[in-house]
Motif scaffolding. Structure first.
Motif, PDB file in Angstrom:
ATOM      1  N   ILE A 303       0.847  -1.203   0.000  1.00  0.00           N
ATOM      2  CA  ILE A 303       0.000   0.000   0.000  1.00  0.00           C
ATOM      3  C   ILE A 303       0.878   1.248   0.000  1.00  0.00           C
ATOM      4  O   ILE A 303       0.601   2.227  -0.700  1.00  0.00           O
ATOM      5  N   ASN A 304       1.954   1.212   0.786  1.00  0.00           N
ATOM      6  CA  ASN A 304       2.886   2.341   0.814  1.00  0.00           C
ATOM      7  C   ASN A 304       3.469   2.606  -0.570  1.00  0.00           C
ATOM      8  O   ASN A 304       3.590   3.759  -1.005  1.00  0.00           O
ATOM      9  N   LYS A 305       3.833   1.533  -1.275  1.00  0.00           N
ATOM     10  CA  LYS A 305       4.374   1.678  -2.626  1.00  0.00           C
ATOM     11  C   LYS A 305       3.315   2.207  -3.588  1.00  0.00           C
ATOM     12  O   LYS A 305       3.615   3.030  -4.469  1.00  0.00           O
ATOM     13  N   LEU A 306       2.081   1.734  -3.425  1.00  0.00           N
ATOM     14  CA  LEU A 306       0.988   2.196  -4.287  1.00  0.00           C
ATOM     15  C   LEU A 306       0.753   3.694  -4.103  1.00  0.00           C
ATOM     16  O   LEU A 306       0.574   4.431  -5.073  1.00  0.00           O
ATOM     17  N   LEU A 307       0.783   4.146  -2.861  1.00  0.00           N
ATOM     18  CA  LEU A 307       0.590   5.571  -2.582  1.00  0.00           C
ATOM     19  C   LEU A 307       1.726   6.401  -3.184  1.00  0.00           C
ATOM     20  O   LEU A 307       1.507   7.521  -3.651  1.00  0.00           O
ATOM     21  N   GLY A 308       2.937   5.834  -3.193  1.00  0.00           N
ATOM     22  CA  GLY A 308       4.061   6.507  -3.837  1.00  0.00           C
ATOM     23  C   GLY A 308       3.828   6.653  -5.335  1.00  0.00           C
ATOM     24  O   GLY A 308       4.157   7.684  -5.934  1.00  0.00           O
ATOM     25  N   ALA A 309       3.245   5.611  -5.934  1.00  0.00           N
ATOM     26  CA  ALA A 309       2.922   5.663  -7.361  1.00  0.00           C
ATOM     27  C   ALA A 309       1.838   6.704  -7.635  1.00  0.00           C
ATOM     28  O   ALA A 309       1.887   7.421  -8.641  1.00  0.00           O
ATOM     29  N   PHE A 310       0.856   6.791  -6.737  1.00  0.00           N
ATOM     30  CA  PHE A 310      -0.186   7.818  -6.872  1.00  0.00           C
ATOM     31  C   PHE A 310       0.434   9.210  -6.856  1.00  0.00           C
ATOM     32  O   PHE A 310       0.065  10.086  -7.643  1.00  0.00           O
ATOM     33  N   ARG A 311       1.372   9.434  -5.938  1.00  0.00           N
ATOM     34  CA  ARG A 311       2.024  10.749  -5.842  1.00  0.00           C
ATOM     35  C   ARG A 311       2.755  11.088  -7.142  1.00  0.00           C
ATOM     36  O   ARG A 311       2.752  12.245  -7.584  1.00  0.00           O
ATOM     37  N   ALA A 312       3.375  10.073  -7.754  1.00  0.00           N
ATOM     38  CA  ALA A 312       4.086  10.306  -9.015  1.00  0.00           C
ATOM     39  C   ALA A 312       3.119  10.722 -10.120  1.00  0.00           C
ATOM     40  O   ALA A 312       3.429  11.600 -10.928  1.00  0.00           O
ATOM     41  N   LEU A 313       1.942  10.098 -10.171  1.00  0.00           N
ATOM     42  CA  LEU A 313       0.928  10.477 -11.169  1.00  0.00           C
ATOM     43  C   LEU A 313       0.472  11.916 -10.947  1.00  0.00           C
ATOM     44  O   LEU A 313       0.321  12.689 -11.905  1.00  0.00           O
ATOM     45  N   LEU A 314       0.241  12.266  -9.692  1.00  0.00           N
ATOM     46  CA  LEU A 314      -0.209  13.629  -9.374  1.00  0.00           C
ATOM     47  C   LEU A 314       0.860  14.655  -9.722  1.00  0.00           C
ATOM     48  O   LEU A 314       0.554  15.733 -10.245  1.00  0.00           O
ATOM     49  N   ASP A 315       2.117  14.320  -9.438  1.00  0.00           N
ATOM     50  CA  ASP A 315       3.217  15.237  -9.757  1.00  0.00           C
ATOM     51  C   ASP A 315       3.353  15.441 -11.257  1.00  0.00           C
ATOM     52  O   ASP A 315       3.923  16.442 -11.706  1.00  0.00           O
ATOM     53  N   ASN A 316       2.821  14.493 -12.025  1.00  0.00           N
ATOM     54  CA  ASN A 316       2.892  14.564 -13.483  1.00  0.00           C
ATOM     55  C   ASN A 316       1.709  15.315 -14.087  1.00  0.00           C
ATOM     56  O   ASN A 316       1.555  15.360 -15.306  1.00  0.00           O
ATOM     57  N   GLY A 317       0.844  15.873 -13.221  1.00  0.00           N
ATOM     58  CA  GLY A 317      -0.275  16.676 -13.701  1.00  0.00           C
ATOM     59  C   GLY A 317      -1.607  15.972 -13.777  1.00  0.00           C
ATOM     60  O   GLY A 317      -2.594  16.540 -14.247  1.00  0.00           O
ATOM     61  N   SER A 318      -1.661  14.723 -13.309  1.00  0.00           N
ATOM     62  CA  SER A 318      -2.907  13.961 -13.372  1.00  0.00           C
ATOM     63  C   SER A 318      -3.769  14.193 -12.134  1.00  0.00           C
ATOM     64  O   SER A 318      -3.353  14.842 -11.173  1.00  0.00           O
ATOM     65  N   SER A 319      -4.966  13.638 -12.176  1.00  0.00           N
ATOM     66  CA  SER A 319      -5.894  13.671 -11.044  1.00  0.00           C
ATOM     67  C   SER A 319      -6.315  12.235 -10.744  1.00  0.00           C
ATOM     68  O   SER A 319      -6.380  11.405 -11.660  1.00  0.00           O
ATOM     69  N   ILE A 320      -6.607  11.933  -9.481  1.00  0.00           N
ATOM     70  CA  ILE A 320      -6.947  10.564  -9.107  1.00  0.00           C
ATOM     71  C   ILE A 320      -8.206  10.538  -8.244  1.00  0.00           C
ATOM     72  O   ILE A 320      -8.337  11.295  -7.278  1.00  0.00           O
ATOM     73  N   VAL A 321      -9.127   9.647  -8.615  1.00  0.00           N
ATOM     74  CA  VAL A 321     -10.310   9.362  -7.807  1.00  0.00           C
ATOM     75  C   VAL A 321     -10.248   7.890  -7.417  1.00  0.00           C
ATOM     76  O   VAL A 321     -10.114   7.019  -8.285  1.00  0.00           O
ATOM     77  N   VAL A 322     -10.312   7.617  -6.126  1.00  0.00           N
ATOM     78  CA  VAL A 322     -10.215   6.248  -5.623  1.00  0.00           C
ATOM     79  C   VAL A 322     -11.433   5.904  -4.785  1.00  0.00           C
ATOM     80  O   VAL A 322     -11.772   6.642  -3.849  1.00  0.00           O
ATOM     81  N   ILE A 323     -12.096   4.801  -5.135  1.00  0.00           N
ATOM     82  CA  ILE A 323     -13.149   4.261  -4.271  1.00  0.00           C
ATOM     83  C   ILE A 323     -12.433   3.384  -3.257  1.00  0.00           C
ATOM     84  O   ILE A 323     -11.730   2.451  -3.628  1.00  0.00           O
ATOM     85  N   GLU A 324     -12.567   3.678  -1.975  1.00  0.00           N
ATOM     86  CA  GLU A 324     -11.720   2.977  -1.005  1.00  0.00           C
ATOM     87  C   GLU A 324     -12.385   2.784   0.355  1.00  0.00           C
ATOM     88  O   GLU A 324     -13.165   3.614   0.803  1.00  0.00           O
ATOM     89  N   HIS A 325     -12.054   1.622   0.970  1.00  0.00           N
ATOM     90  CA  HIS A 325     -12.480   1.329   2.345  1.00  0.00           C
ATOM     91  C   HIS A 325     -11.295   1.347   3.308  1.00  0.00           C
ATOM     92  O   HIS A 325     -11.492   1.403   4.517  1.00  0.00           O
ATOM     93  N   ASN A 326     -10.077   1.260   2.768  1.00  0.00           N
ATOM     94  CA  ASN A 326      -8.886   1.141   3.605  1.00  0.00           C
ATOM     95  C   ASN A 326      -8.560   2.474   4.273  1.00  0.00           C
ATOM     96  O   ASN A 326      -8.280   3.468   3.605  1.00  0.00           O
ATOM     97  N   ILE A 327      -8.551   2.473   5.595  1.00  0.00           N
ATOM     98  CA  ILE A 327      -8.361   3.711   6.354  1.00  0.00           C
ATOM     99  C   ILE A 327      -6.975   4.305   6.130  1.00  0.00           C
ATOM    100  O   ILE A 327      -6.793   5.525   6.199  1.00  0.00           O
ATOM    101  N   ASP A 328      -5.970   3.454   5.830  1.00  0.00           N
ATOM    102  CA  ASP A 328      -4.612   3.963   5.597  1.00  0.00           C
ATOM    103  C   ASP A 328      -4.534   4.782   4.318  1.00  0.00           C
ATOM    104  O   ASP A 328      -3.712   5.696   4.211  1.00  0.00           O
ATOM    105  N   VAL A 329      -5.351   4.452   3.332  1.00  0.00           N
ATOM    106  CA  VAL A 329      -5.402   5.239   2.101  1.00  0.00           C
ATOM    107  C   VAL A 329      -6.265   6.479   2.322  1.00  0.00           C
ATOM    108  O   VAL A 329      -5.893   7.586   1.923  1.00  0.00           O
ATOM    109  N   ILE A 330      -7.401   6.287   2.967  1.00  0.00           N
ATOM    110  CA  ILE A 330      -8.339   7.390   3.202  1.00  0.00           C
ATOM    111  C   ILE A 330      -7.672   8.533   3.963  1.00  0.00           C
ATOM    112  O   ILE A 330      -7.855   9.709   3.640  1.00  0.00           O
ATOM    113  N   LYS A 331      -6.853   8.184   4.972  1.00  0.00           N
ATOM    114  CA  LYS A 331      -6.228   9.227   5.802  1.00  0.00           C
ATOM    115  C   LYS A 331      -5.175  10.028   5.033  1.00  0.00           C
ATOM    116  O   LYS A 331      -4.810  11.129   5.447  1.00  0.00           O
TER     117      LYS A 331
END
Length: 376
Positions: A303-331
């Motif tokens: 999950i930590n690695k996945l969040l790092g990948a999300f940050r890379a997408l955002l830094d590249n100018g993208s936007s992300i919408v995630v349907i999620e139940h996991n509190i570690d991602v939500i926070k």
């Protein structure tokens, strides 16, 4: 995982696990490692997608803004309307407006702000390919570089072999008995078909003369048997290839073999290969990426690695919408859209929106109660 896994690192009580030195799980459970709450969250700007009057399934005339350039999590109990809002209304609605959708579209009055994005992509857990010839490196377009490496060897040049001779998708160097699959399918009239290793190439996919060409002591089949992590070292002089392989490693797939059949990948692995393919595209992008519970079955470290990948997408100018139940991602999200308050007929309403801290202060939100505990 993969070549470095397959061992029991601990067996016993929970208290004992917390003290296990060789367990990555223990390090997250005892607080030595953690998925941290970001010190600073991205602030919403002027650009947004505005949904007005969504009325599909249990959605009760929902109107909500989705800020762009941020990690937006859509939360709520099961059956609260998350998938309906994001899949049936947002994704299908935008695709329909662009003439790229012929399927069902959820009812809504208006979706505004689509001019602020260049594309919308649903990164789901569907297979990346349905034949043994599809694999992680072909999907992220890294296999061309591998074929070029082998075609550039002295042995290949002496025999007049080009990159196509090291492809299992076209005739030339591939085994024609199995057509580069490494397996042959035996049809059983009243039973399921049986896949057997090709007797001609013995599962290597290539003709013997092509397998005689070697790069650093390995032939093309042996190179494809390397894991992503091993291949990064083996092909360290091929920068174009290593750059793409590092992306696979960054999303936690360093244990996959380069030539591993796409049919053997789990849904979560397929989803992360797709994520890696987008990360490998270094050009700036105004793409809206949609993920549906991408952390299902993932370890804390993954999950930590996945969040790092999300940050890379955002830094590249993208936007992300995630349907999620996991509190570690939500926070870790920049913005939340919490639906509910309950599931089914008791849901379909926007309970709260805003930062995780703001949702944590909402007494009507089930998500907020759990957020309050982790945010302190």
């Amino acid at each position: 995982a993969g070549e470095l896994g397959g061992e029991v690192v601990y067996e016993g009580t929970y208290r004992g696990l917390l003290k296990a030195k060789n367990s990555l799980t223990a390090r997250y459970l005892n607080g030595e490692m953690e998925i941290r709450v970001p010190q600073k969250r991205r602030k919403s700007g002027k650009e947004k997608i505005a949904i007005t009057g969504a009325r599909e399934n249990n959605l009760k005339n929902v109107s909500v803004d989705i800020p762009l350039g941020m990690l937006v999590c859509v939360t709520g109990v099961s059956g609260s309307g998350k998938s309906t809002l994001i899949h049936d209304v947002l994704y299908a609605g935008i695709k329909k407006m662009r003439g790229e959708w012929t399927g069902h579209v959820g009812l809504f009055k208006e979706i505004a702000g689509t001019e602020n994005i260049d594309d919308v992509i649903l990164v789901d857990q569907s297979p990346i390919g349905r034949t043994p010839r599809s694999n992680p490196v072909t999907y992220i377009k890294a296999y061309d570089a591998i074929r070029d490496v082998f075609a550039g060897t002295q042995g290949a040049k002496a025999k007049g072999y080009g990159p196509s001779h090291f492809s299992f998708n076209v005739p030339g160097g591939r085994c024609e008995v199995c057509q580069g699959s490494g397996t042959v399918t035996v049809e059983m009239q009243f039973l399921a078909d049986v896949e057997l290793t090709c007797e001609d190439c013995r599962g290597t996919r290539f003709k013997q003369e092509v397998l005689g060409i070697r790069y650093k002591g390995k032939n093309i089949h042996e190179a494809l048997e390397l894991t992503v992590s091993e291949a990064i070292l083996f092909f360290k002089d091929v920068k174009k290839l290593v750059t793409k392989l590092r992306v696979l490693d960054a999303v936690g797939l360093g244990y996959l073999r380069l030539g591993q059949s796409a049919t053997t990948l789990s849904g979560g692995e397929a989803q992360r290969v797709k994520l890696a393919s987008h990360l490998a595209q270094s050009t700036a992008s105004r793409t809206l990426f949609i993920f549906d519970e991408p952390t299902t079955g993932l370890h804390f470290d993954d999950i930590n690695k996945l969040l790092g990948a999300f940050r890379a997408l955002l830094d590249n100018g993208s936007s992300i919408v995630v349907i999620e139940h996991n509190i570690d991602v939500i926070k870790t999200a920049d913005h939340l859209i919490d639906l509910g308050p309950e599931g089914g007929v008791g849901g379909g309403e926007v309970v709260a929106t805003g930062t995780p801290e703001k949702v944590a202060d909402c007494d009507a939100s089930h998500t907020g109660r759990y957020l309050a505990e982790v945010l302190g």
